[in-house]
Design an enzyme around this catalytic site. Structure first.
Site, PDB file in Angstrom:
ATOM      1  N   LYS A  52       0.847  -1.203   0.000  1.00  0.00           N
ATOM      2  CA  LYS A  52       0.000   0.000   0.000  1.00  0.00           C
ATOM      3  C   LYS A  52       0.879   1.249   0.000  1.00  0.00           C
ATOM      4  CE  LYS A  52      -3.808  -2.512   2.019  1.00  0.00           C
ATOM      5  NZ  LYS A  52      -4.589  -2.948   3.166  1.00  0.00           N
ATOM      6  N   GLN A  96      -5.150  -1.876   9.234  1.00  0.00           N
ATOM      7  CA  GLN A  96      -4.976  -3.198   8.636  1.00  0.00           C
ATOM      8  C   GLN A  96      -5.599  -4.274   9.531  1.00  0.00           C
ATOM      9  OE1 GLN A  96      -3.730  -3.684   5.575  1.00  0.00           O
ATOM     10  NE2 GLN A  96      -3.977  -5.896   5.690  1.00  0.00           N
ATOM     11  N   ASP A 119     -11.298   2.192   3.203  1.00  0.00           N
ATOM     12  CA  ASP A 119     -11.529   0.745   3.080  1.00  0.00           C
ATOM     13  C   ASP A 119     -13.005   0.450   2.779  1.00  0.00           C
ATOM     14  OD1 ASP A 119      -9.493  -1.163   3.260  1.00  0.00           O
ATOM     15  OD2 ASP A 119      -9.243  -0.846   5.413  1.00  0.00           O
TER      16      ASP A 119
HETATM   17  N1  GUN Z   1      -6.848  -7.308   5.611  1.00  0.00           N
HETATM   18  C1  GUN Z   1      -7.032  -8.061   4.491  1.00  0.00           C
HETATM   19  N2  GUN Z   1      -7.577  -7.319   3.509  1.00  0.00           N
HETATM   20  C2  GUN Z   1      -7.733  -6.067   4.009  1.00  0.00           C
HETATM   21  C3  GUN Z   1      -8.225  -4.861   3.460  1.00  0.00           C
HETATM   22  O1  GUN Z   1      -8.664  -4.774   2.304  1.00  0.00           O
HETATM   23  N3  GUN Z   1      -8.203  -3.797   4.298  1.00  0.00           N
HETATM   24  C4  GUN Z   1      -7.753  -3.867   5.576  1.00  0.00           C
HETATM   25  N4  GUN Z   1      -7.810  -2.764   6.317  1.00  0.00           N
HETATM   26  N5  GUN Z   1      -7.291  -4.969   6.104  1.00  0.00           N
HETATM   27  C5  GUN Z   1      -7.277  -6.075   5.319  1.00  0.00           C
END
Ligand code: GUN
Length: 281
Positions: A52, A96, A119
């Site tokens: 990211k 996350q 998200d």
């Molecule tokens: N953990 C696995 N996929 C994601 C996601 O798309 N966003 C977040 N915040 N955590 C994750």
């Protein structure tokens, strides 16, 4: 032979489009900043968070990384989110997942200001999607819609079957396909006669979380198959929820693993960050 839906190429195209948009936004004096919070050091999460940050750099979005100790308390995490909610220079906040067991994930998600919820996990974002109003959309299902559209696959009027009903993929996927005028069925672990249900699908989205579970017995000839799963097989090679070698010869289009849905999630996160600039400015 099936069309291979190239998520790597499509996500690269989206990121290039966003890079250009960001350059234009910057000319108006608007800067973009994503705050990424990781609690603990789960290796998979560290890889996702790293990717990211790299994507932000490529596109021209600033990123703030918060790497918190595994034993961070819920209150400490909430305090950080409240502080980031208030900061004018932060457009997006991402926590996350998964979080350590002692932290209530739902409470953390609800604490994020919906105008910074890149998200798309906040109940307000999910509710907005449900009733067709503006709001952030969960990145993986949003990415799947882009994969279909940019591959020239028609959704309107088609039988769409999703296997999996998670809040992050299955449920928002159903709402998005419905918004595109698909006829939508959500199958799950308690579905009876699963093969009969999935064989109806013109578009089959698989998010079951079990390596190579979906063989050709589940798939109608000529269907489009989208594989959300990602696992390591016995030889430490990546594979999906779909048995690709078995299914690919009978479908019209299919996403590979890796290089299918995976890269789209980050591209759509970047898209949400760019949209957040409009919401917050
Ligand atoms: N953990 C696995 N996929 C994601 C996601 O798309 N966003 C977040 N915040 N955590 C994750």
């Amino acid at each position: 032979m099936a069309q291979i839906i190239d998520g790597k190429a499509i996500s690269a195209q989206i990121k290039d489009e966003l890079k250009e948009k960001v350059a234009n936004i910057k000319k108006d004096g608007i800067t973009l900043c994503l705050a990424v919070i990781q609690v603990g050091n789960d290796p998979a999460s560290s890889v996702y968070v790293g990717n990211k940050k790299k994507a932000c750099e490529y596109i021209g979005i600033e990123s703030l990384a918060y790497e918190l100790e595994e034993n961070t308390t819920q209150e400490e995490l909430l305090d950080l989110i409240h502080e980031l909610n208030k900061r004018q220079d932060v457009n997006g906040i991402l926590v996350q997942l998964p979080l350590p067991k002692h932290i209530d994930e739902d409470m953390i998600i609800r604490a994020i200001d919906p105008s910074k919820d890149v998200d798309g996990f906040h109940p307000q974002s999910v509710g907005a999607l449900c009733i067709g109003q503006k709001g952030f959309i969960s990145c993986t299902p949003a990415g799947i819609i882009q994969l279909l559209k940019r591959s020239g696959i028609e959704i309107a009027g088609k039988e769409c079957v999703i296997i999996g009903r998670s809040n992050i993929v299955g449920k928002p996927m159903a709402l998005l396909l419905l918004r595109e005028n698909g006829t939508v069925t959500v199958a799950h672990s308690k579905t009876e006669n699963l093969k009969e249900v999935t064989k109806r699908a013109d578009i089959l989205v698989v998010a079951v979380g079990r390596p190579k579970m979906i063989t050709r017995e589940y798939v109608k000839e000529g269907a489009v198959v989208i594989d959300v799963g990602i696992h390591r097989n016995e030889n430490n090679k990546l594979c999906g929820d779909v048995d690709y070698d078995d299914v690919a010869p009978i479908c019209s289009a299919i996403t590979p693993v890796p290089g299918g849905v995976g890269p789209m999630t980050i591209a759509m996160l970047m898209n949400n960050c760019v949209e957040s600039a409009h919401l917050n400015s």
